[in-house]
Design a protein around this motif. Structure first.
Motif: not given
Length: 164
Positions: A49-50, A85-87, A90-93
């Motif tokens: 999560y990022k 951004t929220e990933k 590794g995938y954009e949320s």
């Protein structure tokens, strides 16, 4: 549900200040990166999560000296969200949108290394939520997601006058 200071970010800007009797008032303009991060695999450092937020922030700070080279400070700021951004894995949320404005309180310590150089440590916390919880639920004072930021900044003073 992430907690702790586990994401490095950038904080840079400028400030002006004015000395009054026993305190100094300071107005700042900053670019600041906030958010949270969770690394799940210690071998590959893959992020589960990022969440990254980029703000332009205007803090208003009051400082007072408690010792020869040490000042304490309190203040508040308003920040405008530039982008976020929220990933997840590794995938954009397509998560819940973040509010464009953020209101913060600050407490900190400033250690003067010499006449023109100091190190500032500051803890800030948003007063209002930056966005609601994904579930939409609230509980007492917990109305959504908040930002908490611990920063360490090297400050250089241009044209600082020597005390006589």
């Amino acid at each position: 549900n992430l907690s702790g200071f586990n994401k490095l970010g950038v904080k840079m800007g400028g400030f002006v200040n004015r000395k009054f009797n026993s305190f100094t008032a300071q107005l700042e303009l900053q670019y600041i990166n906030k958010g949270s991060r969770e690394v799940t695999n210690d071998d590959t450092h893959q992020e589960q999560y990022k969440f990254q937020l980029n703000y332009i922030q205007i803090p208003c700070i009051i400082k007072t000296s408690i010792y020869k080279n040490i000042d304490v400070e309190v203040g508040a700021s308003i920040a405008y969200l530039l982008n976020w951004t929220e990933k997840i894995n590794g995938y954009e949320s397509l998560g819940v949108d973040v509010n464009k404005l953020e209101y913060n309180t600050h407490v900190g310590v400033d250690y003067k290394i010499n006449r023109n150089l100091s190190i500032n440590t500051r803890l800030s916390n948003s007063i209002t939520p930056i966005r609601p919880h994904a579930s939409g639920k609230t509980y007492r004072w917990n109305k959504g997601q908040y930002n908490t930021c611990l920063s360490f900044v090297l400050c250089y003073y241009f044209n600082k006058k020597i005390k006589k």
